[in-house]
Design an enzyme around this catalytic site. Structure first.
Site, PDB file in Angstrom:
ATOM      1  N   GLY A  47       0.998  -1.055   0.051  1.00 36.85           N
ATOM      2  CA  GLY A  47      -0.005   0.041  -0.070  1.00 36.85           C
ATOM      3  C   GLY A  47       0.936   1.384  -0.089  1.00 36.85           C
ATOM      4  O   GLY A  47       2.190   1.341   0.335  1.00 36.85           O
ATOM      5  N   GLN A  52       3.342   9.976   1.388  1.00 30.07           N
ATOM      6  CA  GLN A  52       4.537   9.337   1.330  1.00 30.07           C
ATOM      7  C   GLN A  52       5.412   9.658   0.271  1.00 30.07           C
ATOM      8  O   GLN A  52       6.777   9.451   0.320  1.00 30.07           O
ATOM      9  CB  GLN A  52       4.356   7.913   1.293  1.00 30.07           C
ATOM     10  CG  GLN A  52       3.647   7.380   2.646  1.00 30.07           C
ATOM     11  CD  GLN A  52       3.674   5.875   2.635  1.00 30.07           C
ATOM     12  OE1 GLN A  52       2.667   5.239   2.188  1.00 30.07           O
ATOM     13  NE2 GLN A  52       4.566   5.223   3.104  1.00 30.07           N
ATOM     14  N   CYS A 100       5.905  -0.437   7.226  1.00 28.90           N
ATOM     15  CA  CYS A 100       5.473   0.811   6.388  1.00 28.90           C
ATOM     16  C   CYS A 100       6.663   1.212   5.654  1.00 28.90           C
ATOM     17  O   CYS A 100       7.730   1.204   5.935  1.00 28.90           O
ATOM     18  CB  CYS A 100       5.203   2.160   7.531  1.00 28.90           C
ATOM     19  SG  CYS A 100       4.570   3.455   6.550  1.00 28.90           S
ATOM     20  N   LEU A 101       6.656   1.674   4.379  1.00 29.95           N
ATOM     21  CA  LEU A 101       7.642   1.937   3.521  1.00 29.95           C
ATOM     22  C   LEU A 101       8.547   3.180   4.110  1.00 29.95           C
ATOM     23  O   LEU A 101       9.552   3.570   3.711  1.00 29.95           O
ATOM     24  CB  LEU A 101       7.180   2.280   2.106  1.00 29.95           C
ATOM     25  CG  LEU A 101       6.687   0.972   1.353  1.00 29.95           C
ATOM     26  CD1 LEU A 101       6.188   1.197  -0.342  1.00 29.95           C
ATOM     27  CD2 LEU A 101       7.764  -0.159   1.562  1.00 29.95           C
ATOM     28  N   HIS A 142      -4.420   1.236   7.821  1.00 25.83           N
ATOM     29  CA  HIS A 142      -3.066   2.068   7.840  1.00 25.83           C
ATOM     30  C   HIS A 142      -2.899   2.972   6.975  1.00 25.83           C
ATOM     31  O   HIS A 142      -2.388   4.227   7.119  1.00 25.83           O
ATOM     32  CB  HIS A 142      -1.889   0.651   7.521  1.00 25.83           C
ATOM     33  CG  HIS A 142      -0.513   1.164   7.438  1.00 25.83           C
ATOM     34  ND1 HIS A 142       0.207   0.730   8.304  1.00 25.83           N
ATOM     35  CD2 HIS A 142      -0.079   2.087   6.580  1.00 25.83           C
ATOM     36  CE1 HIS A 142       1.420   1.343   7.932  1.00 25.83           C
ATOM     37  NE2 HIS A 142       1.196   1.846   6.928  1.00 25.83           N
ATOM     38  N   GLU A 143      -3.288   2.620   5.727  1.00 23.97           N
ATOM     39  CA  GLU A 143      -3.290   3.860   4.502  1.00 23.97           C
ATOM     40  C   GLU A 143      -4.028   5.002   4.769  1.00 23.97           C
ATOM     41  O   GLU A 143      -3.444   6.238   4.526  1.00 23.97           O
ATOM     42  CB  GLU A 143      -3.606   3.507   3.087  1.00 23.97           C
ATOM     43  CG  GLU A 143      -2.815   1.924   2.540  1.00 23.97           C
ATOM     44  CD  GLU A 143      -1.085   2.266   2.960  1.00 23.97           C
ATOM     45  OE1 GLU A 143      -0.691   3.563   2.704  1.00 23.97           O
ATOM     46  OE2 GLU A 143      -0.488   1.344   3.092  1.00 23.97           O
ATOM     47  N   HIS A 146      -2.233   7.628   7.025  1.00 24.58           N
ATOM     48  CA  HIS A 146      -1.232   8.457   6.499  1.00 24.58           C
ATOM     49  C   HIS A 146      -2.049   9.895   6.027  1.00 24.58           C
ATOM     50  O   HIS A 146      -1.214  10.851   6.017  1.00 24.58           O
ATOM     51  CB  HIS A 146      -0.643   7.796   5.229  1.00 24.58           C
ATOM     52  CG  HIS A 146       0.365   6.693   5.494  1.00 24.58           C
ATOM     53  ND1 HIS A 146       1.631   7.235   6.140  1.00 24.58           N
ATOM     54  CD2 HIS A 146       0.632   5.496   5.390  1.00 24.58           C
ATOM     55  CE1 HIS A 146       2.246   6.244   5.976  1.00 24.58           C
ATOM     56  NE2 HIS A 146       1.854   5.138   5.916  1.00 24.58           N
TER      57      HIS A 146
HETATM   58 NI    NI Z   1       2.493   3.171   5.748  1.00 23.08          NI
END
Ligand code: NI
Length: 177
Positions: A47, A52, A100-101, A142-143, A146
């Site tokens: 995701g 991000q 998470c990236l 989670h997304e 953000h």
């Molecule tokens: Ni993330």
């Protein structure tokens, strides 16, 4: 198309509240979403949220058939979700390991609602309305976090359940994804 740089925890943009999309079906929106998919694929994520990659807009993408990062997770359909809204169904929470990236190399145990209904739009402006559970529900929560400037470490209840993947893997009976 382009692979963009993923901002890491500490970058101020990741703490901002993103703005809604007001115009659908535009070349600019399509181009941004293409960049998001290219970036997510290159980094091997399941995701990605627009903030991000430094774009403060309420766009998230997610989905996978099989994930190296989360080998035990059930598949989630590839989705573009714009201006999302989440309704939590019931009180049941589930603890699960997340990465998470923007927080590379780490995992944390995060409680999330087990069942949710989410609504929003795809890039053409078509409505999306789904009721989901388990890992699919976790990824969406989670997304969407953000978009409100929230990273998963802020959701961890016991900070002893947060650490580097390789070190966590040494714990008995514990196999973080
Ligand atoms: Ni993330």
């Amino acid at each position: 198309m382009a692979i963009r740089q993923v901002l890491r925890m500490g970058h101020p943009t990741l703490l901002e509240v993103a703005q809604p999309i007001t115009e659908f079906n535009t070349a600019a929106l399509d181009g941004l979403i293409e960049d998001m998919f290219d970036t997510m694929a290159d980094y091997g994520g399941v995701g990605l949220a627009a903030p991000q990659i430094g774009e403060g807009l309420r766009i998230v993408i997610f989905g996978f058939e099989a994930s190296e990062r989360y080998p035990d997770a059930e598949p989630v359909p590839t989705t573009v979700l714009i201006n999302p809204e989440i309704e939590f169904l019931g009180d049941e929470m589930q603890a699960g390991w997340e990465g998470c990236l923007s927080v590379p190399g780490m995992r944390g145990l995060v409680p999330r609602y087990q069942r949710i209904r989410y609504r929003g739009f795809d890039q053409a402006g078509h409505a999306i309305d789904r009721t989901v559970q388990d890992f699919h529900a976790r990824v969406v929560q989670h997304e969407v976090d953000h978009l409100d400037g929230i990273l998963y470490p802020q959701r961890i209840e016991d900070m002893r359940e947060f650490g580097f993947i390789e070190e966590l893997g040494l714990r008995e009976g514990l196999n973080p994804p």
